[in-house]
Structure formats: C-alpha cells, structure tokens
Design a protein around this motif. Structure first.
Motif, PDB file in Angstrom:
ATOM      1  N   GLN A 195       1.184  -1.209   0.100  1.00 54.00           N
ATOM      2  CA  GLN A 195      -0.268   0.461   0.366  1.00 54.00           C
ATOM      3  C   GLN A 195       1.199   1.242  -0.208  1.00 54.00           C
ATOM      4  O   GLN A 195       0.554   2.274  -0.373  1.00 54.00           O
ATOM      5  N   VAL A 196       1.898   1.512   0.582  1.00 51.16           N
ATOM      6  CA  VAL A 196       2.516   2.554   0.853  1.00 51.16           C
ATOM      7  C   VAL A 196       3.134   2.632  -1.073  1.00 51.16           C
ATOM      8  O   VAL A 196       3.490   3.799  -1.011  1.00 51.16           O
ATOM      9  N   ALA A 197       3.789   1.564  -1.104  1.00 58.57           N
ATOM     10  CA  ALA A 197       4.466   1.275  -2.350  1.00 58.57           C
ATOM     11  C   ALA A 197       3.501   2.034  -3.046  1.00 58.57           C
ATOM     12  O   ALA A 197       4.250   2.877  -3.920  1.00 58.57           O
ATOM     13  N   LEU A 198       2.250   2.076  -3.229  1.00 59.08           N
ATOM     14  CA  LEU A 198       1.018   1.963  -4.340  1.00 59.08           C
ATOM     15  C   LEU A 198       0.879   4.202  -4.448  1.00 59.08           C
ATOM     16  O   LEU A 198       0.865   4.548  -5.339  1.00 59.08           O
ATOM     17  N   ARG A 199       1.247   4.073  -2.685  1.00 58.23           N
ATOM     18  CA  ARG A 199       1.173   5.549  -2.295  1.00 58.23           C
ATOM     19  C   ARG A 199       1.717   6.572  -2.766  1.00 58.23           C
ATOM     20  O   ARG A 199       1.647   7.754  -3.747  1.00 58.23           O
ATOM     21  N   ARG A 200       3.042   6.222  -3.382  1.00 60.24           N
ATOM     22  CA  ARG A 200       4.624   6.815  -3.424  1.00 60.24           C
ATOM     23  C   ARG A 200       4.732   6.692  -5.164  1.00 60.24           C
ATOM     24  O   ARG A 200       4.768   7.794  -6.008  1.00 60.24           O
ATOM     25  N   GLN A 201       4.034   5.106  -5.587  1.00 60.94           N
ATOM     26  CA  GLN A 201       3.944   5.686  -7.292  1.00 60.94           C
ATOM     27  C   GLN A 201       2.558   7.046  -7.757  1.00 60.94           C
ATOM     28  O   GLN A 201       2.710   7.410  -8.673  1.00 60.94           O
ATOM     29  N   ILE A 202       1.850   6.326  -7.182  1.00 59.01           N
ATOM     30  CA  ILE A 202      -0.043   7.900  -7.363  1.00 59.01           C
ATOM     31  C   ILE A 202       0.905   9.018  -6.898  1.00 59.01           C
ATOM     32  O   ILE A 202       1.065  10.140  -7.751  1.00 59.01           O
ATOM     33  N   ALA A 203       1.517   9.134  -6.376  1.00 60.14           N
ATOM     34  CA  ALA A 203       2.410  10.869  -5.219  1.00 60.14           C
ATOM     35  C   ALA A 203       3.518  11.340  -6.623  1.00 60.14           C
ATOM     36  O   ALA A 203       3.260  11.995  -6.975  1.00 60.14           O
ATOM     37  N   SER A 204       4.058  10.365  -7.102  1.00 58.94           N
ATOM     38  CA  SER A 204       5.226  10.806  -7.661  1.00 58.94           C
ATOM     39  C   SER A 204       4.730  10.653  -9.123  1.00 58.94           C
ATOM     40  O   SER A 204       4.779  11.552  -9.690  1.00 58.94           O
ATOM     41  N   GLY A 205       3.790  10.231  -9.803  1.00 56.87           N
ATOM     42  CA  GLY A 205       2.769  10.413 -10.793  1.00 56.87           C
ATOM     43  C   GLY A 205       2.499  11.636 -11.225  1.00 56.87           C
ATOM     44  O   GLY A 205       2.588  12.535 -11.607  1.00 56.87           O
ATOM     45  N   LEU A 206       1.628  11.734  -9.816  1.00 58.74           N
ATOM     46  CA  LEU A 206       0.713  12.910 -10.265  1.00 58.74           C
ATOM     47  C   LEU A 206       1.657  14.275  -9.822  1.00 58.74           C
ATOM     48  O   LEU A 206       1.730  15.714 -10.522  1.00 58.74           O
ATOM     49  N   CYS A 207       2.843  14.512  -8.917  1.00 58.48           N
ATOM     50  CA  CYS A 207       4.252  15.533  -9.212  1.00 58.48           C
ATOM     51  C   CYS A 207       4.785  15.917 -10.095  1.00 58.48           C
ATOM     52  O   CYS A 207       5.030  16.488 -10.419  1.00 58.48           O
ATOM     53  N   ALA A 208       4.932  14.693 -11.391  1.00 61.51           N
ATOM     54  CA  ALA A 208       5.752  14.632 -12.493  1.00 61.51           C
ATOM     55  C   ALA A 208       4.871  15.159 -13.191  1.00 61.51           C
ATOM     56  O   ALA A 208       4.903  15.636 -14.562  1.00 61.51           O
ATOM     57  N   LEU A 209       3.527  14.512 -13.515  1.00 62.85           N
ATOM     58  CA  LEU A 209       2.717  14.726 -14.430  1.00 62.85           C
ATOM     59  C   LEU A 209       1.880  16.331 -13.861  1.00 62.85           C
ATOM     60  O   LEU A 209       1.685  17.742 -15.005  1.00 62.85           O
TER      61      LEU A 209
END
Length: 491
Positions: free
Chosen positions: A237-251
């Motif tokens: 779950q932590v890994a998924l939250r990191r992926q989502i947060a990083s993706g949103l920041c990159a966008l």
C-alpha cells in the motif's frame, strides 16, 4: 557472520568515529543539512553581488559548515574524496588568482595590455596586482564554494538511516518552488511573490531569479520522482501511494516547466523523462503498465491543454526564436576570442561582466547587459584559464566514467545504485543547461549539484566495496552472508 561485521565496525572506528543513527542522536547533522537547504531556498536563488539575501545566506552557510565539520565522522568523507578534491581545487584556483604579483610579472601576463597602456598614459606606476582583474568579484566567486561544501560535508555527516530523507527534502523544496512559480505566472508582472528585484516577471521562476534555472531545477526532479517509486517500501500500500504521488507530481511539473517560458527547459524536460525511464526497467504487470500508460497519456493531455489555452510560454518563445537576434550566438565568438586573449592564466573567476564590457566591440553593443557568457564551460575557460579547463575536463571524465559504471548493469540495482543513477542524471541535466546558461551560479543550484555528486560518489564507493567483499568471499575470506550484512548496514 557477526565476527565479520564486528571487524568491519572496529576498522571503521580506527579510521574515524562510528556514525550515529538518527535515533541515537544523529538528528543534528540532518537538521543542519535541512536548515542550509531551507536558507538557500529562501535567499540563495541568485548570485548577483547586489542581492541582499546573501548577507544572511553566507553567514548561515558558514555556521552550518562549521557544525557539520565538527559532527562528521572522518571515515564517512572517504567515499566523497573525489568531489571534495574537485571542490578544494576550485577553492585553490580562486585563492591563487588573488595572490598579488610584482609589476614585472603582472604586466607580462596575456590580456593586460590595455591596463598597462592606461597606466602609462596617466604616468601611474604599476602596483602589485593579482592575476584576477577584479579581485572583489573573485572573492565573491570564492564564497560560492560555501554551498557545495555544506552539501558534501553535510551529506557525509547525515546518518545512513537519515539520508533517504534528504531525497524527500530536495523534492519538497523543488515542488514548492514549482507551485510558487505557478502562482507567480498566474499573477503576472508586479506579483509580490517574486523574491528578487531583478527577475523574469510574468514567468514562473519560483525560489530562483532566472526562468532557465527554474526550468532546469524542475526537469532534474523527474528522475528523482522515478527513484521514489523504486525505493523499498514497508507494505504494498505504501509503494502504491508513492507511485501515485510521484506520478501526480511528475504530471504537474510538465505545465509548470512550460510556464517558465524557458526554451532550454523544454529540451531538459525531455531529457529528464528519458533519464527517469532509464533508472530501472519499466513497471511490469497489469497495474504497472496501466500506470505507465496513464502517465504518458496524462502528460501529453496536460501539455496539449496548456498549449491550447495559450499558457505554453516556452513553446511560444521557441516558435518566435530568431537565431540572428539571439545574443548567445552573436556573442559567443567574442567570448572565445577573449578566452584566447587571456590564456593560459584567465581573467579571474567572476570577472566576466566587467571584462566583457571593457572589450566588447561596438558591433555587439546593446542597451541590455550581458553579465554572463550563457555557457558556463566557456566562461570558466575564459576566467579560469588552463587550470579551469583542466578542472572541468577532469570532472567530466570522472562523471562519464561514473555513468558507465552505474548504468552498465541491467539487473536489479540496490538503493545506493539507484541514488547514484539519479544523481548522475541530475548532473547531466544541470550540465546540459550550463551549455546555454549559468544554472549552477545560484548557491541553491550549486548545493543541489553537489548533493547529486555525493550520491554518485557514494554509489561508486559502495559498488567497489561490495566487489572487493565478493572477491574476498570467493577467495575464502569471509562469506557471502557477511557481504549481505554489510549492504544492510550501509544502504
């Protein structure tokens, strides 16, 4: 296995103090490191001599540097010996250029003919002078080394279990700068959010004074956001939250880079995306592929919307570019001529602006100032002479060799290796930006560049140490399990 680990710890005690963990009181170096970062973000976004914020930034950096020097275990400086050596060589070059020379030597230096003729016309005797034609500005250049010195020594002083937090602090500062830049662009000229009097009003500059520097900073964050998704996580779950947060920041970075109105920033953004993809193999599995395609489609859609609503200032300037009117192209031949005129000793670090104004031909005269060469490699060659060229060549050779060692592995890479790749990518983006501008001049950017160099040096040292341990295990000295334990102790 335990005896092997204990022997390594005893050897480290003999080399220097054993570093404390954050829970054992090692929080102070991390606090000092972060304090320097915050101070630089608030007042270190410009290196002009008339910037008042440097009056508190530099004393703060001196205090931080003294603090981390007192706290750093000497053994932790060993992995950073190459970046530290380059730093000391740069300091030595500036100090040498400030040593007064007798008139018979100074007048024989290349490029001093105009000054000699002026003194003779006035009947003034030549005093002892240093190599630098502008000693006061060379002192300013010497003070620039405070920021990278704090970064290197501070990184070595931070406990190993706290170093991952430095990555998140860096990303946090960059994202706040990106959001601040977005607000600046929305409010336009006259916005009270600009931190410096001389800046690009109407464009997104964030904590910096120059739109090109802001674009380079944001582009350099793209590989770091990719690293966040690859760091070990306690739960899925932590890994998924990191992926989502990083993706949103990159966008979010895509339109914010376009708002800087930096033409170079557009190219650097592409480089940042490519380097982010090269950090490690792309995500596998259905969810990973969906996330990758989602980021790609989302990025293209956001860029298209920004362009449609007329806020893609960087693209607008790119289409309006006229090479004949570009001062960088017009002035480059004169910069190269001046480099040869002052070769091999240079005109003195920091001396470009006044020296260029003195020797600028009439055909290049413009109502605007040209305070830098807009190519830091050329400017260092002109102001630093053969010593500056040699230092740059040695640094580039080390960086290229480090890149080959860090990226040649196609298999799984540890945390240290990933951080090394990220640091190498940040250095690549900032050096590419240096070919058309001067992004490393602000102390904040010099600090970030030095942190990236520390990551590269640390990764190379860990890789060499692991290879040595594996060779010893194959020879019957130690065991593979001891190698694993050492990697766990030194992430």
């Amino acid at each position: 296995m335990m005896m092997n680990v204990q022997s390594r710890h005893s050897r480290r005690r003999r080399r220097g103090r054993l570093p404390l963990s954050a829970s054992q009181g090692g929080w102070l170096p991390l606090a000092l490191f972060c304090a320097a970062f915050v101070v630089l973000a608030l007042g270190g976004g410009s290196n002009r001599t008339d910037v008042l914020s440097l009056l508190y930034v530099r004393p703060a950096l001196v205090l931080v540097l003294v603090g981390v020097i007192l706290l750093v275990p000497s053994a932790e400086l060993k992995p950073l010996r190459v970046p530290l050596l380059f730093l000391l060589c740069g300091v030595a070059l500036a100090l040498i250029q400030l040593i007064p020379l007798p008139p018979v030597i100074w007048t024989a230096l290349p490029g001093r003919e105009l000054m000699v003729e002026a003194a003779q016309a006035q009947g003034v005797a030549q005093p002892w002078r240093p190599i630098s034609l502008t000693p006061d500005l060379t002192v300013q250049a010497l003070l620039w080394f405070l920021a990278p010195a704090c970064a290197l020594v501070g990184w070595a002083a931070v406990p190993s279990d706290g170093r991952r937090r430095v990555l998140f602090v860096l990303l946090g500062v960059a994202m706040v700068s990106a959001l601040l830049g977005g607000l600046q662009a929305v409010q336009g000229v006259g916005s009270p959010l600009y931190l410096y009097q001389r800046t690009y009003e109407g464009n997104a500059v964030g904590f910096l004074a120059n739109r090109n520097h802001q674009a380079a900073l944001l582009a350099a964050m793209l590989p770091l956001l990719r690293i966040v998704t690859l760091l070990p996580a306690t739960t899925p779950q932590v890994a998924l939250r990191r992926q989502i947060a990083s993706g949103l920041c990159a966008l979010a970075l895509i339109p914010l880079i376009m708002l800087t109105a930096s033409r170079a920033g557009m190219g650097l953004m592409v480089v940042g995306i490519v380097m982010a993809a090269m950090m490690a193999p792309l995500a596998s599995g259905r969810r990973g592929k969906l996330l990758s395609w989602g980021l790609l489609i989302g990025g293209v859609a956001i860029a298209a919307l920004v362009f449609f609503f007329g806020r893609a200032l960087a693209l607008n300037r790119l289409f309006e570019l006229n090479a004949l009117d570009d001062l960088r192209l017009r002035n480059t031949p004169q910069v190269l001529k001046m480099t040869w005129d002052f070769f091999p000793f240079g005109s003195g670090l920091g001396s470009f602006d006044p020296v260029f104004r003195i020797l600028e031909p009439d055909i290049l005269l413009r109502p605007t100032t040209y305070n830098h060469a807009h190519n830091d490699f050329f400017e260092v060659a002109m102001t630093g002479g053969v010593a500056g060229i040699a230092l740059m060549a040695a640094g580039l050779a080390w960086w290229l060799l480090a890149g080959w060692r860090l990226f040649r592995s196609r298999g799984r890479v540890g945390t240290s290796g990933l951080m090394g790749r990220a640091g190498w990518s940040v250095m690549l983006i900032l050096m590419l930006a240096s070919t058309v501008d001067y992004p490393l001049r602000p102390p904040l950017m010099g600090f970030i560049f030095a942190v990236a160099a520390a990551w590269v040096a640390q990764a190379l040292y860990r890789a060499a140490d692991r290879a040595s341990a594996l060779q010893k295990s194959e020879a019957g000295i130690g065991t593979p399990s001891s190698v694993k334990s050492y990697e766990e102790l030194n992430p």
